[in-house]
Design an enzyme around this catalytic site. Structure first.
Site, PDB file in Angstrom:
ATOM      1  N   GLU B 143       0.864  -1.183   0.000  1.00 28.27           N
ATOM      2  CA  GLU B 143       0.000   0.000   0.000  1.00 28.27           C
ATOM      3  C   GLU B 143       0.899   1.231   0.000  1.00 28.27           C
ATOM      4  OE1 GLU B 143      -2.305   0.427   3.510  1.00 28.27           O
ATOM      5  OE2 GLU B 143      -3.743   1.817   2.628  1.00 28.27           O
ATOM      6  N   ALA B 154      -2.240   8.062   7.062  1.00 26.68           N
ATOM      7  CA  ALA B 154      -1.208   7.790   8.054  1.00 26.68           C
ATOM      8  C   ALA B 154       0.146   7.513   7.422  1.00 26.68           C
ATOM      9  CB  ALA B 154      -1.638   6.604   8.907  1.00 26.68           C
ATOM     10  N   HIS B 211      -5.849   6.009  -1.517  1.00 27.20           N
ATOM     11  CA  HIS B 211      -5.039   7.166  -1.105  1.00 27.20           C
ATOM     12  C   HIS B 211      -4.862   8.090  -2.304  1.00 27.20           C
ATOM     13  CE1 HIS B 211      -4.001   5.942   2.985  1.00 27.20           C
ATOM     14  NE2 HIS B 211      -4.052   4.705   2.514  1.00 27.20           N
ATOM     15  N   HIS B 272     -14.178   3.468  10.992  1.00 28.53           N
ATOM     16  CA  HIS B 272     -13.684   4.014   9.726  1.00 28.53           C
ATOM     17  C   HIS B 272     -14.804   4.494   8.824  1.00 28.53           C
ATOM     18  CE1 HIS B 272      -9.813   2.435  10.857  1.00 28.53           C
ATOM     19  NE2 HIS B 272      -9.289   3.048   9.819  1.00 28.53           N
ATOM     20  N   ASP B 294      -7.440  -4.081   7.947  1.00 25.36           N
ATOM     21  CA  ASP B 294      -6.447  -2.997   7.973  1.00 25.36           C
ATOM     22  C   ASP B 294      -5.843  -2.912   9.378  1.00 25.36           C
ATOM     23  OD1 ASP B 294      -6.352   0.553   7.042  1.00 25.36           O
ATOM     24  OD2 ASP B 294      -4.884  -1.053   6.809  1.00 25.36           O
TER      25      ASP B 294
END
Lengths: 242, 409
Positions: B143, B154, B211, B272, B294
């Site tokens: 990722e 993050a 992202h 989330h 995750d």
């Protein structure tokens, strides 16, 4: 004969099941003494609608029978006549059929013994009548060309050799066949009528199947229900006794 | 001509008194297993004519395929993105512990890291089957670092990269070794992403969009070049807008190639994503929903500070944030709690909840002929659960690799 009339399909099925259970318990089977249950057979093996799949899904997978004790005619055998002869031999070796359970076709046939079958016939290859093909089309998405046209079947004579015969008949579309089978004479056009000459036959049906019978016949046998119901009183199975 | 001889001498085990997830429905059927695979009992009956060697009464349990977690960053104090000389003990620890969460296969995930970390860690990880030692490893999920600065979440900004100079060669140089890589998450709006996506897909690597600040057309173009997954939908991407739905719009896009399906990961830990958003996504595209945890190093531990690659995160028992901020950084949820939460939040059927954690991830990775189902001849990785979907026992290749203390067959 015995004619057992129940209100509907579910009650008729349940009655028949209890009766078969009781017969097996009364027989007291044990090692070396097997209760031989006969059932009609037929289609090619690999088809999802084959009798192998049908018997597996509806019967064998729910019970703890030894696979070696389940014999189904193999429609894919290289020599079909030999397959039939071997089947007859296996029945003899098992000591004959104790109870044969079958249905009736709308054309009055037992197993696949179509109209015109000899009442003395043995296990053999039969070409199916159009009535039977039409009746089975629903298992093949309604496509007539997909329905098998031939089947291996036990003969009328084979079933007559059984010590007891039970015929299950439900639904209005079978009413005429039932009438022909029990209120008219023995006739090879309605092969189930052969059982009029069998010493122990029992017909289990629902109300709809009696629609073509005489009121007198229906009333007589309904009046005997208290006697018939004694046949399905629960018996203790040997599992419980032990 | 079927022979009457036994095909194998290995013992046949029959799991009875259970409901199995088959053909998308819970059915009252027995489960037959031999030599690590699910067996067809009808063939056994008619061809081999043998009964089961062992019958196990499952006491009415539900039997479901083992869960597959395609996004897990660590747990129990282990951080997969840490550059250690020997990552194997850490991976083994996690793979063993997640058996009790119902996970039988997973993709260890590495967050955005400097190339040195990838070069050190990746060669040490290999695809391997699960068993008593732990859940199976299907491959690594990378990722980042080819993600958007605006949606880094993050991930450490100083490690973000682009591939606009050398496209796939840049990517290869960054990661070093792609042998055990199964999934790569990247931002499709980056220059030359289409070539990269195409190259990765042609190598059998699943490309995921995440992202990112991509709009819907950029996302659709990425899908047309082979992308099939969305990393934690809603998080770290532009919010849904009615004139440009962004990546979220892929759920109902009509530009997806016919033979392709878009899957999307959801972290259904109740934190989330708001349950209402979870429901919207589920209703829009139920077949594509893939539950992921995750999870980070703090999962399974008491509240405190842990690492997530180059970052320090604070975990208070439920939430995990970048230390000193309110930026979410992974979760501490376990897969079975995600399944239960998903069931409750969407009020879906038990079958749907179970498939979101088993069948769908298997379909995403193209392994549904082997895992993720209870079909005949597939791997016998399965779970015994109670009616409220609490795991009672976990099986891999037909062996019981974990069971709840109070549960015996």
């Amino acid at each position: 004969m015995r004619l057992v009339i129940l209100d509907n399909y579910d009650l008729a099925s349940e009655w028949a099941a209890k009766y078969i259970c009781n017969r097996i318990i009364q027989f007291k089977p044990c090692q070396g003494r097997y209760f031989t249950l006969g059932l009609p057979t037929g289609l090619p093996r690999d088809h999802p609608e084959s009798y192998h799949s049908y018997m597996w899904n509806n019967f064998f997978k729910h019970i703890d029978i030894d696979p070696n004790n389940a014999h189904i005619l193999d429609g894919n055998a290289p020599d079909l006549q030999a397959e039939c002869d071997v089947f007859e031999k296996k029945i003899k070796e098992a000591g004959g059929i104790d109870l044969f359970v079958g249905g009736i076709g709308p054309d009055g046939h037992i197993a696949f013994n179509e109209p015109g079958s000899s009442l003395a016939s043995r296990t053999r290859l039969k070409t199916l009548a159009m009535d039977t093909i039409l009746a089975n089309a629903k298992y093949f998405d309604g496509d007539l060309s997909k329905v098998p046209t031939m089947a291996l079947t036990v003969g009328v004579g084979t079933v007559m050799d059984a010590r007891e015969v039970m015929i299950l008949i439900t639904g209005a579309h079978k009413a005429f066949a039932l009438y022909k089978a029990i209120e008219e004479g023995v006739n090879h056009m309605w092969t189930v009528s052969a059982f009029q000459q069998h010493p122990r036959t029992i017909f289990v049906c629902d109300e709809d199947a009696t629609l073509e019978l005489r009121v007198k016949t229906v009333k007589y046998f309904k009046g005997l229900m208290h006697v018939h119901n004694k046949l399905v009183d629960p018996l203790y199975s040997m599992k419980e006794e032990n | 001509m079927p022979s009457n001889k036994s095909v194998s001498d290995a013992p046949v085990v029959q799991f009875t008194n259970c409901r199995i997830l088959k053909n998308h429905k819970l059915q009252r059927e027995d489960l037959w297993v031999r030599e690590g695979k699910i067996l067809n009992p009808e063939k056994l009956f008619f061809d081999e004519k043998i009964p089961a060697d062992l019958q196990l009464n499952c006491k009415g349990s539900i039997i479901a395929p083992g869960f597959i977690d395609v996004q897990i960053n660590g747990g129990f104090g282990v951080d997969f993105s840490l550059a250690t000389d020997d990552v194997r003990p850490g991976i083994s620890l996690v793979s063993q512990k997640i058996l009790s969460h119902g996970v039988t296969s997973f993709c260890p995930t590495l967050v955005t890291s400097p190339p040195s970390v990838y070069h050190k860690v990746l060669p040490q990880i290999s695809v391997r089957n699960g068993g008593f030692h732990g859940a199976g490893i299907l491959g690594v999920h990378l990722e980042g670092p080819f993600i958007s600065k605006e949606k880094k979440g993050a991930h450490p900004e100083q490690c973000l990269r682009t591939f606009e100079e050398g496209a796939f060669q840049d990517l290869l140089a960054t990661y070093g070794c792609l042998d055990c890589v199964r999934i790569v998450t990247l931002a499709p709006e980056m220059k030359r992403s289409s070539e990269v996506i195409q190259e990765l897909t042609s190598r059998g690597i699943c490309v995921s969009l995440g992202h990112s600040v991509a709009n819907l057309s950029q996302a659709e173009e990425a899908v047309q070049h082979g992308a099939t997954f969305i990393t934690h939908l809603f998080n770290a991407m532009l919010p849904f807008h009615h004139r440009d739905p962004g990546i979220v719009g892929l759920l109902t896009s009509d530009q997806i190639p016919i033979c392709q399906q878009v899957f999307y990961g959801m972290i259904s830990d109740g934190i989330h994503t708001n349950p209402a958003a979870l429901r919207i996504a589920h209703r829009a595209h139920p077949k594509g929903l893939v539950l992921v945890t995750d999870a980070i190093a703090g999962m399974g531990l008491a509240p405190g500070k842990h690492t997530l690659g180059q970052q320090v995160v604070e975990m208070d028992g439920l939430n995990s944030y970048i230390a000193g901020t309110k930026t979410l950084s992974g979760s501490v949820a376990t897969m079975d709690t995600c399944v239960r939460h998903f069931l409750e939040a969407t009020d879906c059927t038990v079958e749907t909840a179970l498939e979101a954690a088993s069948l769908h991830p298997a379909q995403l990775l193209g392994i549904e002929h082997q895992k993720g189902t209870l079909d005949y001849d597939t791997d016998a990785d399965f779970l015994l659960l109670d009616d409220r979907l609490h795991i009672q026992a976990t099986y891999i290749a037909g062996d019981q690799v974990w069971r709840r203390n109070t549960f015996t067959l």
